[in-house]
Scaffold this motif. Structure first.
Motif, short mmCIF file in Angstrom:
data_model
loop_
_atom_site.label_atom_id
_atom_site.label_comp_id
_atom_site.label_asym_id
_atom_site.label_seq_id
_atom_site.Cartn_x
_atom_site.Cartn_y
_atom_site.Cartn_z
N ILE A 192 0.85 -1.19 0.00
CA ILE A 192 0.00 0.00 0.00
C ILE A 192 0.88 1.24 0.00
O ILE A 192 1.80 1.38 0.82
CB ILE A 192 -0.95 0.00 1.21
CG1 ILE A 192 -1.97 -1.13 1.05
CG2 ILE A 192 -1.65 1.35 1.37
CD1 ILE A 192 -2.87 -1.33 2.22
N GLN A 215 -7.63 0.09 4.07
CA GLN A 215 -6.18 -0.04 3.89
C GLN A 215 -5.49 -0.27 5.23
O GLN A 215 -4.56 -1.08 5.33
CB GLN A 215 -5.62 1.21 3.21
CG GLN A 215 -5.99 1.32 1.74
CD GLN A 215 -5.48 2.61 1.12
OE1 GLN A 215 -5.45 3.66 1.77
NE2 GLN A 215 -5.08 2.54 -0.15
N ARG A 234 -5.75 -3.81 6.16
CA ARG A 234 -4.80 -4.65 5.42
C ARG A 234 -3.39 -4.51 5.98
O ARG A 234 -2.66 -5.50 6.10
CB ARG A 234 -4.83 -4.28 3.94
CG ARG A 234 -6.09 -4.76 3.21
CD ARG A 234 -6.30 -4.02 1.89
NE ARG A 234 -5.15 -4.12 1.02
CZ ARG A 234 -4.98 -3.37 -0.08
NH1 ARG A 234 -5.91 -2.48 -0.43
NH2 ARG A 234 -3.90 -3.52 -0.83
#
Length: 496
Positions: free
Chosen positions: A2, A13, A16
């Motif tokens: 990312i 995000q 993750r």
């Protein structure tokens, strides 16, 4: 992988990165902005301009001018003196989130740190070196000073980090991973600790858990509805469209989806005209919780991409402003709101537990006991649920309405946002336990009514959960069952 840019980080995000352990990279433009901001700080130092936090003391000491040769000591002393957090440690996943959020804030290019600082933060994140950070000690204004100071200690080779879940000396781990700590230069210590990343990190993890709990509460409530042969009419779309709250409509839609094909639900007038509120008002109450979750998510995502340190550097150093973006009031309010919303999921769940176990309110065996009288069945599980919701009511008292002056009244109003976030985390954990109890009772009730008559989607869940929690055929140590279901409902366990 990312890419962090300082302005586009989302909850998904963060999930993750912090839970799935995805690595991060830094965008080229963000690194360019960081470097330009640093040049501005170096120009201020070399031109001997007086700017707060660069060549002055901090807080009430802001009028004390620091000699150029003492600037590095100033930053080191700042980190060491502010690292005075106490109490239990933040969960490791929160520590990781704190680092990601701090890095993302620095990448906005308003903080004046060197590229070395952001590169080291990135490396620590990607190599899963997570600081050990005590939970207590932040007032939620002037930034989360104490927690973030413990984070900053690791960058200079001090403090502690997690190793297999246990705190160990940071230098030992850095040496083993061949990671070089840094010496903090002008403004860098202040840039690392002046921000809301502790409360926001805790808030993000709270939100992720609360969102999953809100979804889980719906299928658990659907099982309870079956166990009590509840009236499906109350979930009819037209009822909820008539009110107009989209979250309420969505909960009703999902309840209908869970209950589709059920032979255990009833219609108005078949067994009774209407159900109690804890069944009939599931869309209204759970929907209101979803409204709150939407609000909380919006505020967290704004703050995750905010510049929250002080001073901030604009226009290549031509404009340096001491402001108050470190004040955590927006997140304090959001966390207090989250506390109330999740506490209500537990409140209504406990009332459904009561309807499942109380023989005066249903036609099930008293307390779902296989041998009422000889065996107590689920009687005391309801006590536990009642205890937890009562504790939640205490924790739900807003932290944000409190304030206490600090730094000789220079910092005379604070948010207590980190306290709000910590208490919100406790409420989420308590509420998951309450819903686990409801789940156990609902499974038992559906078993008595005939699980083969359950809606197909719920029957599938019933069968899976029976591998986790067997039917109550004899009294046993039910705390083990509660724990087992709680683990099923936990979206991740690394923070536990």
């Amino acid at each position: 992988m990312i890419e962090l840019m300082g302005h586009s980080l989302t909850i998904d995000q963060l999930k993750r990165i912090c839970i799935d352990m995805e690595e991060v990279i830094i965008s080229e433009k963000s690194m360019h902005d960081v470097q330009n901001s640093r040049l501005a700080v170096e120009a201020i130092v070399s031109n001997k301009k007086t700017v707060y936090g660069i060549n002055t003391g901090f807080g009430k000491f802001s009028d004390v001018i620091i000699n150029e040769e003492d600037v590095e000591d100033l930053q080191l002393n700042l980190i060491r003196s502010h690292a005075c957090g106490v109490g239990d440690f933040f969960p490791e996943v929160v520590s990781r989130a704190m680092m990601v959020l701090r890095l993302n804030a620095l990448l906005k290019g308003y903080s004046g740190v060197r590229s070395d600082v952001v590169e080291l933060l990135k490396e620590l994140i990607n190599r899963q070196v997570h600081p050990v950070i005590p939970q207590q000690g932040s007032l939620g204004a002037s930034g989360d000073l104490a927690p973030l100071a413990h984070l900053a200690l690791v960058l200079i080779g001090e403090g502690s980090v997690f190793d297999d879940g246990q705190p160990v000396d940071a230098k030992q781990v850095l040496d083993a991973k061949a990671v070089e700590p840094i010496t903090l230069k002008a403004k860098e210590g202040l840039a690392l600790i002046n921000g809301t990343q502790a409360m926001t990190a805790m808030g993000v993890i709270n939100y992720i858990e609360a969102e999953q709990l809100a979804y889980d509460s719906e299928w658990i409530a659907a099982l309870t509805t079956e166990g009590l042969e509840g009236i499906i009419d109350a979930f009819h779309p037209v009822v909820h469209q008539a009110r107009g709250f989209k979250q309420q409509e969505q909960v009703a839609e999902r309840m209908n989806d869970w209950l589709e094909g059920s032979q255990l639900i009833t219609r108005q007038g078949e067994k009774r005209v209407q159900d109690a509120y804890s069944i009939r008002c599931i869309p209204q109450v759970h929907g209101a919780t979803w409204q709150t979750l939407d609000y909380v998510k919006e505020k967290l995502e704004i703050e995750a991409n905010a510049a929250t340190d002080n001073p901030l550097i604009f226009d290549d150093g031509n404009l340096v402003i001491s402001g108050g973006n470190f004040h955590g009031q927006p997140i304090a309010f959001a966390m207090d709101f989250l506390k109330i919303a999740i506490a209500e999921l537990a409140n209504i769940s406990e009332r459904r537990v009561e309807r499942l176990v109380n023989p005066q309110l249903n036609d099930l065996p008293p307390f779902l006991s296989p041998k009422p009288g000889l065996q107590s069945g689920a009687m005391i599980m309801q006590y536990t649920a009642a205890s937890l919701v009562s504790e939640n009511k205490t924790l739900a008292h807003p932290a944000s309405v409190d304030s206490i002056p600090s730094s000789a009244n220079q910092e005379d109003h604070v948010s207590m946002g980190t306290t709000a976030a910590r208490h919100a985390g406790s409420i989420v954990q308590n509420s998951r336990k309450v819903l686990s109890i409801e789940c156990i009772c609902a499974l038992q009730a559906v078993g008595y009514k005939g699980s083969e008559k359950s809606a197909p989607k719920l029957q599938e869940l019933w069968e899976k959960l029976r591998d986790v929690v067997p039917s109550i055929t004899n009294d046993r140590v039910f705390s083990k069952d509660i724990k087992a279901v709680e683990e099923v409902l936990t979206p991740f366990s690394k923070h536990a």
